[in-house]
Design a protein around this motif. Structure first.
Motif, PDB file in Angstrom:
ATOM      1  N   ASP A  50     -34.186  -1.811   3.611  1.00  0.00           N
ATOM      2  CA  ASP A  50     -34.454  -2.472   2.334  1.00  0.00           C
ATOM      3  C   ASP A  50     -35.734  -1.981   1.679  1.00  0.00           C
ATOM      4  OD1 ASP A  50     -33.628  -4.462   0.429  1.00  0.00           O
ATOM      5  OD2 ASP A  50     -35.463  -5.513   0.948  1.00  0.00           O
ATOM      6  N   ARG A 107     -35.680   2.350  -5.887  1.00  0.00           N
ATOM      7  CA  ARG A 107     -36.670   3.288  -5.339  1.00  0.00           C
ATOM      8  C   ARG A 107     -36.311   4.759  -5.581  1.00  0.00           C
ATOM      9  NH1 ARG A 107     -37.540   1.319   0.701  1.00  0.00           N
ATOM     10  NH2 ARG A 107     -35.276   1.349   0.630  1.00  0.00           N
ATOM     11  N   ASN A 115     -37.075  -5.547  10.955  1.00  0.00           N
ATOM     12  CA  ASN A 115     -37.490  -4.145  10.910  1.00  0.00           C
ATOM     13  C   ASN A 115     -38.775  -4.074  10.097  1.00  0.00           C
ATOM     14  OD1 ASN A 115     -37.466  -1.299  11.114  1.00  0.00           O
ATOM     15  ND2 ASN A 115     -36.521  -1.144   9.088  1.00  0.00           N
ATOM     16  N   THR A 145     -43.955  -0.371   6.461  1.00  0.00           N
ATOM     17  CA  THR A 145     -45.115  -0.482   5.566  1.00  0.00           C
ATOM     18  C   THR A 145     -44.746  -0.027   4.153  1.00  0.00           C
ATOM     19  OG1 THR A 145     -45.890   1.768   6.006  1.00  0.00           O
ATOM     20  CG2 THR A 145     -46.682   0.028   7.483  1.00  0.00           C
ATOM     21  N   TRP A 164     -42.745   3.019   1.530  1.00  0.00           N
ATOM     22  CA  TRP A 164     -43.100   4.409   1.179  1.00  0.00           C
ATOM     23  C   TRP A 164     -43.014   4.643  -0.318  1.00  0.00           C
ATOM     24  CZ3 TRP A 164     -38.901   5.968  -1.492  1.00  0.00           C
ATOM     25  CH2 TRP A 164     -37.656   5.441  -1.132  1.00  0.00           C
ATOM     26  N   GLU A 195     -42.001   0.352  -5.442  1.00  0.00           N
ATOM     27  CA  GLU A 195     -42.238  -0.993  -4.904  1.00  0.00           C
ATOM     28  C   GLU A 195     -43.614  -1.494  -5.310  1.00  0.00           C
ATOM     29  OE1 GLU A 195     -40.306  -2.305  -0.775  1.00  0.00           O
ATOM     30  OE2 GLU A 195     -41.228  -0.348  -0.699  1.00  0.00           O
ATOM     31  N   HIS A 237     -51.630   5.358   3.227  1.00  0.00           N
ATOM     32  CA  HIS A 237     -50.910   5.282   4.504  1.00  0.00           C
ATOM     33  C   HIS A 237     -51.747   4.575   5.583  1.00  0.00           C
ATOM     34  CE1 HIS A 237     -48.881   7.164   8.061  1.00  0.00           C
ATOM     35  NE2 HIS A 237     -47.811   7.135   7.269  1.00  0.00           N
ATOM     36  N   ARG A 277     -52.131   0.922   4.886  1.00  0.00           N
ATOM     37  CA  ARG A 277     -50.868   0.199   5.087  1.00  0.00           C
ATOM     38  C   ARG A 277     -50.680  -0.118   6.572  1.00  0.00           C
ATOM     39  NH1 ARG A 277     -48.247   4.408   2.035  1.00  0.00           N
ATOM     40  NH2 ARG A 277     -46.728   4.768   3.675  1.00  0.00           N
ATOM     41  N   TYR A 278     -50.982   0.860   7.408  1.00  0.00           N
ATOM     42  CA  TYR A 278     -50.805   0.623   8.844  1.00  0.00           C
ATOM     43  C   TYR A 278     -51.868  -0.315   9.415  1.00  0.00           C
ATOM     44  CZ  TYR A 278     -46.638   3.338   9.673  1.00  0.00           C
ATOM     45  OH  TYR A 278     -45.333   3.759   9.683  1.00  0.00           O
ATOM     46  N   GLY A 290     -41.478   3.606  11.413  1.00  0.00           N
ATOM     47  CA  GLY A 290     -42.377   4.677  10.969  1.00  0.00           C
ATOM     48  C   GLY A 290     -42.616   5.608  12.141  1.00  0.00           C
ATOM     49  N   THR A 347     -35.490   5.694  14.069  1.00  0.00           N
ATOM     50  CA  THR A 347     -36.078   6.978  13.712  1.00  0.00           C
ATOM     51  C   THR A 347     -35.021   7.930  13.161  1.00  0.00           C
ATOM     52  OG1 THR A 347     -37.243   8.898  14.651  1.00  0.00           O
ATOM     53  CG2 THR A 347     -35.848   7.683  16.157  1.00  0.00           C
ATOM     54  N   GLY A 352     -46.098   8.865   1.522  1.00  0.00           N
ATOM     55  CA  GLY A 352     -44.928   8.021   1.780  1.00  0.00           C
ATOM     56  C   GLY A 352     -44.487   8.146   3.217  1.00  0.00           C
ATOM     57  N   VAL A 353     -43.337   8.790   3.443  1.00  0.00           N
ATOM     58  CA  VAL A 353     -42.836   8.927   4.811  1.00  0.00           C
ATOM     59  C   VAL A 353     -43.390  10.236   5.389  1.00  0.00           C
ATOM     60  CG1 VAL A 353     -40.784   8.920   6.268  1.00  0.00           C
ATOM     61  CG2 VAL A 353     -40.760   7.678   4.105  1.00  0.00           C
ATOM     62  N   HIS A 368     -30.882  11.550   7.812  1.00  0.00           N
ATOM     63  CA  HIS A 368     -30.509  11.284   9.209  1.00  0.00           C
ATOM     64  C   HIS A 368     -29.527  12.333   9.698  1.00  0.00           C
ATOM     65  CE1 HIS A 368     -32.570   7.549   9.978  1.00  0.00           C
ATOM     66  NE2 HIS A 368     -32.311   7.193   8.733  1.00  0.00           N
TER      67      HIS A 368
HETATM   68  C1  LIG Z   1     -35.632   5.918  10.120  1.00  0.00           C
HETATM   69  C2  LIG Z   1     -36.515   5.270   9.125  1.00  0.00           C
HETATM   70  C3  LIG Z   1     -36.056   4.120   8.453  1.00  0.00           C
HETATM   71  C4  LIG Z   1     -36.880   3.478   7.520  1.00  0.00           C
HETATM   72  N1  LIG Z   1     -36.425   2.372   6.860  1.00  0.00           N
HETATM   73  C5  LIG Z   1     -37.188   1.838   5.889  1.00  0.00           C
HETATM   74  C6  LIG Z   1     -36.736   0.749   5.098  1.00  0.00           C
HETATM   75  O1  LIG Z   1     -35.639   0.211   5.293  1.00  0.00           O
HETATM   76  N2  LIG Z   1     -37.545   0.305   4.105  1.00  0.00           N
HETATM   77  C7  LIG Z   1     -38.783   0.833   3.877  1.00  0.00           C
HETATM   78  O2  LIG Z   1     -39.470   0.378   2.976  1.00  0.00           O
HETATM   79  N3  LIG Z   1     -39.251   1.834   4.632  1.00  0.00           N
HETATM   80  C8  LIG Z   1     -38.478   2.342   5.607  1.00  0.00           C
HETATM   81  N4  LIG Z   1     -38.963   3.376   6.333  1.00  0.00           N
HETATM   82  C9  LIG Z   1     -40.338   3.773   6.096  1.00  0.00           C
HETATM   83  C10 LIG Z   1     -41.239   3.486   7.275  1.00  0.00           C
HETATM   84  O3  LIG Z   1     -41.090   2.306   7.899  1.00  0.00           O
HETATM   85  C11 LIG Z   1     -42.705   3.709   6.976  1.00  0.00           C
HETATM   86  O4  LIG Z   1     -43.254   2.672   6.247  1.00  0.00           O
HETATM   87  C12 LIG Z   1     -42.849   4.997   6.250  1.00  0.00           C
HETATM   88  O5  LIG Z   1     -41.972   5.886   6.878  1.00  0.00           O
HETATM   89  C13 LIG Z   1     -44.247   5.560   6.350  1.00  0.00           C
HETATM   90  O6  LIG Z   1     -44.572   5.669   7.670  1.00  0.00           O
HETATM   91  P1  LIG Z   1     -44.443   6.972   8.557  1.00  0.00           P
HETATM   92  O7  LIG Z   1     -45.216   7.993   7.791  1.00  0.00           O
HETATM   93  O8  LIG Z   1     -45.064   6.451   9.804  1.00  0.00           O
HETATM   94  O9  LIG Z   1     -43.015   7.338   8.772  1.00  0.00           O
HETATM   95  C14 LIG Z   1     -38.162   4.011   7.266  1.00  0.00           C
HETATM   96  C15 LIG Z   1     -38.613   5.154   7.941  1.00  0.00           C
HETATM   97  C16 LIG Z   1     -37.813   5.778   8.866  1.00  0.00           C
HETATM   98  C17 LIG Z   1     -38.356   6.996   9.588  1.00  0.00           C
END
Ligand SMILES: Cc1cc2nc3c(=O)[nH]c(=O)nc-3n(C[C@H](O)[C@H](O)[C@H](O)COP(=O)(O)O)c2cc1C
Length: 461
Positions: free
Chosen positions: A59, A64, A132, A135, A137, A141, A153, A156-157, A226, A244, A335-336, A367
Motif C-alpha cells: 500500500d 504513486r 508490513n 518507511t 518511498w 505520499e 532515508h 525515515r528509518y 526495506g 524482499t 526512495g527504494v 520482482h
Molecule cells: C519487496 C518490497 C515491498 C515493498 N512494499 C512497500 C509497500 O507496500 N508500500 C510502501 O510504501 N513501501 C514499500 N516498500 C518500500 C520499503 O518498505 C522501504 O520503505 C523503501 O524500500 C526504502 O527502503 P530501502 O531503501 O531499505 O529498501 C517495499 C520495498 C520492497 C523491497
C-alpha cells in the motif's frame, strides 16, 4: 547457517489489478476489481481453501505514479485501491484461517493509531493480523501529508525504529488476563495488569495505555520490506517476515544469509524470521505457451507508461529511445535504495535496453518473474527454498482474477504433491501457521525494558 525448513510458507500478494501495471488490459482481466470487494473476497477464499498462509496487501497513501498531468497518468492501472486495513477487516469476517497482512507506513501515521488498528484487526480476525512496516518511498505520499518532499532515508528509518518500539510497547498495555470483569466486586480489570508506556523519545511522546485488551497474538505479525542496510537492521531487530525483491539465486542466497546473520546478531533466533521474496509465476501448459503469455503481457505496456514507471529508480530517461541501453551509473535514490543498488549491480554485469527494463518493472514491480510449466516453476521455487535462498514466497498475479486462480489451482497442488507445502493450517493464529513462536504472556516476560508487569506505572505525566 540455519537449516532449510521442510515446508515453504506462501502468501498471496494482492496488488490492485494485479502486479503487472498494464495487466488490467489483458483479455481475461477484470479491470474493475481494484474497487470490488466481492472480487477480492472470491480470490481470498480460494487462497484459503488452498491453505495459503496469508494475503498480503502492499500500500501507499497516494497515487504513486510519477506524472505531470492527468492524460499521462490515465494509462496506468495502479491508480485506485482500497485502504487495506479496512479491506482486511471485511475479509476477516468471511474467512477463518488465512493470515491478513497489510502495509502501513511509519512516516505518515502515528504509532498509537496504528497500534490500535492492528490490535483491533487481530481481535476481529482471532489472531490473524500482520503489519508490513514500511518507511515509504514516494514523493507523492509526502505531498498528501503536509510535506513538500520525501523525508530523508536515514531519518525515515530513525523514526521507524522508534515508531515500532512504541507500537509493540502499546500492544503490551495489558496482561493477557488483565480483564477479569468481576461483576460481584465491580472490578473490570486487575490494576496491576495494566502497563503504561510513558514513552518519550526523539520523535514520539506517547503515554498509553492502548485502549484495547491484549490481542490474540500478543503482537500481530510484523513484516518488513526495506532491503537497504538500515532496512535490514530494522527487520532483523523487529520483524517476523522479511519481504524482499530478489531475482538472482546467488544474490538471494547472499541476502538470506546476511539477514539471518543480522537476526542472530540482534539476539534473535534466525529460524523465527522468515525471508519471503516476491515471485510472479507465468504458467503455461508448455514452455512455449508460457513464453507466449509472457510476450503478450509485455506487449500490453505502453512505452510512455514504462518510461514513467522506471523514472523513480532510473531518473528521467525520456530523451532516450526505448532500444538504447540504460546509462550507468544510476542516480542516487532517496526512495527504494535497495532496488536501485540491485539494478546497478545487474546492469553492470549485463546491460539492458530501456525497453527491457521497463517491461520487467511493469510486469512485476521488479520482482522475480518465472515463466514456464507448473513443473519448471515448482522446480525453481524448490531449488531456491532448498538452497538457502528463502523460507517461502509472496506470490503475485499479473492480473485478476484468473492470474491468481492459475497459481492457486495449478501450482499450489504441485507444491503439495512434492511435500514442500502444507496441506492443512497447523494452528489458529497466523503466528502458529507460520511456525513462529507465540509472543510470551507479559507475566512471563521480564526485563524487556518497556513492559514490567510488576510495576505500577505512574499516570501523572
Ligand atoms: C519487496 C518490497 C515491498 C515493498 N512494499 C512497500 C509497500 O507496500 N508500500 C510502501 O510504501 N513501501 C514499500 N516498500 C518500500 C520499503 O518498505 C522501504 O520503505 C523503501 O524500500 C526504502 O527502503 P530501502 O531503501 O531499505 O529498501 C517495499 C520495498 C520492497 C523491497
Amino acid at each position: 547457517m540455519t537449516q532449510p525448513r521442510s515446508m515453504m510458507k506462501i502468501g498471496i500478494n494482492m496488488v490492485q489489478n494485479g502486479g503487472h501495471s498494464s495487466g488490467w488490459r489483458h483479455l481475461d482481466a477484470d479491470p474493475d476489481i481494484a474497487n470490488d470487494f466481492e472480487g477480492y473476497a472470491r480470490i481470498i477464499k480460494m487462497a484459503e481453501d488452498a491453505k495459503i498462509h496469508f494475503v498480503f496487501l502492499a500500500d501507499g497513501a497516494a497515487v504513486r505514479i510519477p506524472h505531470s498531468n492527468a492524460e499521462e497518468l490515465s494509462y496506468h492501472g495502479h491508480i485506485d485501491r482500497f485502504e487495506p486495513l479496512t479491506l482486511l477487516a471485511a475479509l476477516a469476517a468471511i474467512t477463518s484461517k488465512i493470515g491478513l497482512i497489510c502495509t502501513a507506513s511509519t512516516t505518515y501515521n502515528e504509532p498509537y493509531t496504528l497500534a490500535r488498528k492492528y490490535a483491533s484487526l487481530d481481535h476481529i480476525s482471532h489472531g490473524r493480523a500482520g503489519w508490513n512496516l514500511v518507511t515509504g518511498w514516494s514523493e507523492d505520499e509526502s505531498l498528501n501529508f503536509n510535506r513538500d518532499t520525501l523525508m530523508e532515508h536515514a531519518q525515515r528509518y530513525a523514526r521507524a525504529n522508534e515508531f515500532v518500539d512504541v507500537v509493540t510497547g502499546l500492544w503490551d498495555s495489558f496482561d493477557d488476563d488483565a480483564f477479569i470483569a468481576n461483576k460481584a466486586s465491580g472490578q473490570y480489570f486487575r490494576p496491576e495488569g495494566m502497563h503504561v508506556l510513558n514513552h518519550q523519545g526523539e520523535f514520539y511522546k506517547v503515554r498509553g495505555p492502548l485502549n484495547l485488551r491484549r490481542s490474540p497474538q500478543g503482537h500481530p505479525v510484523i513484516a518488513q520490506a526495506g532491503s537497504s542496510v538500515p532496512g535490514r537492521d530494522l527487520g532483523a531487530r523487529v520483524a517476523d517476515i522479511i519481504y524482499t525483491g530478489q531475482k538472482d539465486l546467488q544474490l538471494a542466497q547472499e541476502f538470506f544469509a546476511d539477514m539471518k546473520a543480522r537476526v542472530a546478531a540482534a539476539g534473535r533466533d534466525p529460524s523465527q524470521v522468515l525471508v519471503m521474496p516476491g515471485l510472479m509465476p507465468i504458467i503455461g501448459a508448455t514452455e512455449a505457451e508460457a513464453q507466449a503469455r509472457m510476450a503478450e503481457l509485455k506487449s500490453l505496456v505502453h512505452p510512455e507508461v514504462g518510461m514513467q514507471l522506471i523514472s523513480k529508480t532510473f531518473g528521467d530517461l525520456s530523451h532516450l529511445d526505448p532500444e538504447d541501453p540504460v546509462p550507468l551509473p544510476l542516480p542516487e535514490s532517496n526512495g527504494v535504495k535497495s532496488a536501485r543498488d540491485q539494478w546497478e549491480r545487474r546492469l553492470r554485469e549485463k546491460p539492458m535496453t530501456v525497453r527491457q527494463v521497463y517491461e520487467e518493472i511493469s510486469l512485476s514491480s521488479g520482482h522475480c518473474v518465472v515463466c514456464g510449466t507448473v513443473e519448471t516453476i515448482a522446480d525453481h521455487m524448490q531449488r531456491w527454498f532448498e538452497s538457502g535462498a528463502c523460507d517461502g514466497w509472496n506470490l503475485m498475479a499479473p492480473y485478476f482474477p484468473s492470474g491468481a486462480e492459475d497459481f492457486i489451482t495449478k501450482l499450489i497442488p504441485e507444491l503439495k504433491r512434492r511435500g514442500i507445502f502444507h496441506r492443512e493450517y497447523e494452528g489458529e493464529t497466523l503466528r502458529a501457521n507460520l511456525g513462529l513462536n507465540p509472543v510470551p504472556d507479559l507475566k512471563n516476560k521480564s526485563n524487556d525494558g518497556r513492559s514490567k508487569s510488576d510495576d505500577r506505572i505512574s499516570m501523572s505525566n
